[in-house]
Design an enzyme around this catalytic site. Structure first.
Site, PDB file in Angstrom:
ATOM      1  N   TYR A 154       0.828  -1.218   0.000  1.00  0.00           N
ATOM      2  CA  TYR A 154       0.000   0.000   0.000  1.00  0.00           C
ATOM      3  C   TYR A 154       0.859   1.264   0.000  1.00  0.00           C
ATOM      4  O   TYR A 154       0.580   2.216  -0.726  1.00  0.00           O
ATOM      5  CB  TYR A 154      -0.900  -0.055   1.234  1.00  0.00           C
ATOM      6  CG  TYR A 154      -1.926   1.042   1.376  1.00  0.00           C
ATOM      7  CD1 TYR A 154      -3.113   1.022   0.634  1.00  0.00           C
ATOM      8  CD2 TYR A 154      -1.741   2.074   2.301  1.00  0.00           C
ATOM      9  CE1 TYR A 154      -4.073   2.021   0.807  1.00  0.00           C
ATOM     10  CE2 TYR A 154      -2.692   3.063   2.473  1.00  0.00           C
ATOM     11  CZ  TYR A 154      -3.858   3.027   1.723  1.00  0.00           C
ATOM     12  OH  TYR A 154      -4.806   4.017   1.899  1.00  0.00           O
ATOM     13  N   LYS A 158       0.830   4.093  -2.859  1.00  0.00           N
ATOM     14  CA  LYS A 158       0.444   5.478  -2.546  1.00  0.00           C
ATOM     15  C   LYS A 158       1.588   6.456  -2.845  1.00  0.00           C
ATOM     16  O   LYS A 158       1.343   7.612  -3.213  1.00  0.00           O
ATOM     17  CB  LYS A 158      -0.012   5.582  -1.089  1.00  0.00           C
ATOM     18  CG  LYS A 158      -1.342   4.869  -0.814  1.00  0.00           C
ATOM     19  CD  LYS A 158      -2.429   5.299  -1.773  1.00  0.00           C
ATOM     20  CE  LYS A 158      -3.829   5.003  -1.261  1.00  0.00           C
ATOM     21  NZ  LYS A 158      -4.866   5.330  -2.270  1.00  0.00           N
TER      22      LYS A 158
HETATM   23  P1  NAP Z   1     -13.416   2.232   1.700  1.00  0.00           P
HETATM   24  O1  NAP Z   1     -14.414   2.696   2.708  1.00  0.00           O
HETATM   25  O2  NAP Z   1     -12.874   0.854   1.795  1.00  0.00           O
HETATM   26  O3  NAP Z   1     -14.034   2.488   0.240  1.00  0.00           O
HETATM   27  C1  NAP Z   1     -13.335   2.136  -0.915  1.00  0.00           C
HETATM   28  C2  NAP Z   1     -14.327   1.873  -2.024  1.00  0.00           C
HETATM   29  O4  NAP Z   1     -13.577   1.505  -3.205  1.00  0.00           O
HETATM   30  C3  NAP Z   1     -15.257   0.683  -1.709  1.00  0.00           C
HETATM   31  O5  NAP Z   1     -16.604   1.021  -2.010  1.00  0.00           O
HETATM   32  C4  NAP Z   1     -14.717  -0.401  -2.626  1.00  0.00           C
HETATM   33  O6  NAP Z   1     -15.683  -1.321  -3.070  1.00  0.00           O
HETATM   34  C5  NAP Z   1     -14.210   0.409  -3.797  1.00  0.00           C
HETATM   35  N1  NAP Z   1     -13.310  -0.373  -4.638  1.00  0.00           N
HETATM   36  C6  NAP Z   1     -12.341  -1.229  -4.234  1.00  0.00           C
HETATM   37  N2  NAP Z   1     -11.734  -1.788  -5.284  1.00  0.00           N
HETATM   38  C7  NAP Z   1     -12.328  -1.276  -6.391  1.00  0.00           C
HETATM   39  C8  NAP Z   1     -12.150  -1.488  -7.778  1.00  0.00           C
HETATM   40  N3  NAP Z   1     -11.218  -2.337  -8.252  1.00  0.00           N
HETATM   41  N4  NAP Z   1     -12.940  -0.808  -8.647  1.00  0.00           N
HETATM   42  C9  NAP Z   1     -13.884   0.032  -8.197  1.00  0.00           C
HETATM   43  N5  NAP Z   1     -14.114   0.278  -6.879  1.00  0.00           N
HETATM   44  C10 NAP Z   1     -13.346  -0.380  -5.988  1.00  0.00           C
HETATM   45  O7  NAP Z   1     -12.129   3.192   1.684  1.00  0.00           O
HETATM   46  P2  NAP Z   1     -11.904   4.714   2.164  1.00  0.00           P
HETATM   47  O8  NAP Z   1     -11.361   4.672   3.531  1.00  0.00           O
HETATM   48  O9  NAP Z   1     -13.092   5.555   1.844  1.00  0.00           O
HETATM   49  O10 NAP Z   1     -10.678   5.102   1.215  1.00  0.00           O
HETATM   50  C11 NAP Z   1     -10.827   5.770  -0.031  1.00  0.00           C
HETATM   51  C12 NAP Z   1      -9.451   6.086  -0.596  1.00  0.00           C
HETATM   52  O11 NAP Z   1      -8.714   6.873   0.350  1.00  0.00           O
HETATM   53  C13 NAP Z   1      -8.600   4.848  -0.871  1.00  0.00           C
HETATM   54  O12 NAP Z   1      -7.819   5.060  -2.021  1.00  0.00           O
HETATM   55  C14 NAP Z   1      -7.729   4.763   0.359  1.00  0.00           C
HETATM   56  O13 NAP Z   1      -6.546   4.051   0.095  1.00  0.00           O
HETATM   57  C15 NAP Z   1      -7.480   6.233   0.638  1.00  0.00           C
HETATM   58  N6  NAP Z   1      -7.109   6.503   2.034  1.00  0.00           N
HETATM   59  C16 NAP Z   1      -7.922   6.190   3.079  1.00  0.00           C
HETATM   60  C17 NAP Z   1      -7.505   6.477   4.382  1.00  0.00           C
HETATM   61  C18 NAP Z   1      -8.355   6.156   5.591  1.00  0.00           C
HETATM   62  O14 NAP Z   1      -7.879   6.359   6.729  1.00  0.00           O
HETATM   63  N7  NAP Z   1      -9.591   5.688   5.458  1.00  0.00           N
HETATM   64  C19 NAP Z   1      -6.260   7.072   4.608  1.00  0.00           C
HETATM   65  C20 NAP Z   1      -5.447   7.368   3.524  1.00  0.00           C
HETATM   66  C21 NAP Z   1      -5.878   7.090   2.238  1.00  0.00           C
HETATM   67  P3  NAP Z   1     -15.969  -2.698  -2.237  1.00  0.00           P
HETATM   68  O15 NAP Z   1     -16.625  -2.269  -0.988  1.00  0.00           O
HETATM   69  O16 NAP Z   1     -16.884  -3.475  -3.131  1.00  0.00           O
HETATM   70  O17 NAP Z   1     -14.627  -3.333  -2.026  1.00  0.00           O
END
Ligand code: NAP
Length: 253
Positions: A154, A158
């Site tokens: 990851y 990133k």
């Molecule tokens: P999340 O709640 O897990 O939501 C991610 C969404 O992406 C889910 O609906 C998932 O679908 C979808 N997804 C996964 N693989 C996919 C694919 N191949 N094609 C289309 N959609 C797909 O994550 P989040 O926390 O909102 O994070 C959003 C972004 O921010 C990510 O890139 C994450 O790495 C980044 N981020 C998050 C955090 C944090 O603390 N939360 C921190 C830094 C960066 P499914 O549910 O069907 O898998």
């Protein structure tokens, strides 16, 4: 752009978490929004939130790491909402493990969704932006780009997205297109909830522990990230490109 025209935004992973908050926020900014996620039915809540508030939105099921599906999703957005002018590459997955236990499949899955997915979606959308002479691209990086135990895959993806963002800014600037990255710290979503479960902690306890390490003494909410993305995708941000903004409640090393 005439006042009757509405810019079309594409938000990947828009069914929940940061993507859903971003889709709703961009709609509130007057954008028509395509909510893309693996499962089209899962996009329903986000789409309904937008349409209930008087906005235009469509849910599209697609795996962003699949070339044909990414191309087809963008073609469908162009048909149903109009040519995409804003792209938020937000879809993401975790496959955390210490290096010695990480499988090649865990490595590939994370690279495919974050890096290959962002590449495929950006390549599909950029032709519409170039034709229009205007575009805004935002890639979701992470504080993990600076290195994080258990996240060799990851953190590499990133950090890779930061290089990708800067190259997009250099190549596409002449067409009126900007590219920036938002790098969140700890945000309360299903993703961090799953991490809490993995380390066998209750989510509230996990968030409270994280908050003690953050200068503003709280964890982030999806809206905190949506606000930063709204800035980068705004009409007024045309001279801001190739930047990485850490949104983490404090400075990071
Ligand atoms: P999340 O709640 O897990 O939501 C991610 C969404 O992406 C889910 O609906 C998932 O679908 C979808 N997804 C996964 N693989 C996919 C694919 N191949 N094609 C289309 N959609 C797909 O994550 P989040 O926390 O909102 O994070 C959003 C972004 O921010 C990510 O890139 C994450 O790495 C980044 N981020 C998050 C955090 C944090 O603390 N939360 C921190 C830094 C960066 P499914 O549910 O069907 O898998």
């Amino acid at each position: 752009m005439s006042t009757t025209e509405q810019r079309v935004a594409v938000v990947t992973g828009g069914a929940r978490g940061i993507g859903a908050a971003t889709a709703v926020r961009l709609a509130a900014e007057g954008r028509a929004v395509a909510v893309i996620d693996l499962d089209e039915a899962a996009c329903k809540d986000t789409v309904e939130k937008i349409t209930a508030a008087g906005g235009r939105a469509v849910g599209v099921g697609a795996d962003v790491s699949d070339e044909a599906q990414a191309e087809a999703a963008v073609a469908r957005v162009a048909r149903e909402l109009g040519a995409p002018a804003i792209l938020v590459n937000n879809a993401g997955v975790l496959r955390d493990n210490l290096l010695f236990k990480m499988t090649a499949a865990d490595w590939d899955t994370v690279m495919n969704v974050h890096l290959r997915g962002s590449f495929l979606m950006t390549r599909a959308v950029q032709k519409h932006m170039v034709d229009a002479g205007w575009g805004r691209i935002v890639n979701l990086s992470s504080s993990s780009a600076l290195g994080n135990r258990g996240q060799a895959n990851y953190s590499a993806a990133k950090a890779g997205l930061q290089g990708f963002t800067k190259t997009l800014a250099i190549e596409l600037g002449r067409f009126g297109i900007t590219a920036n990255a938002v790098a969140p710290g700890f945000i309360a979503t299903e993703m961090t909830k799953a991490t809490a479960e993995r380390v066998k902690m209750g989510f509230e306890e996990f968030k409270a522990a994280a908050a003690t390490q953050i200068p503003v003494q709280r964890v982030g909410e999806p809206e905190d990230i949506a606000n930063a993305i709204a800035f980068f995708t705004g009409e007024a941000a045309g001279f801001v490109s190739g930047q990485v903004l850490y949104v983490a409640g404090g400075p990071l090393d």
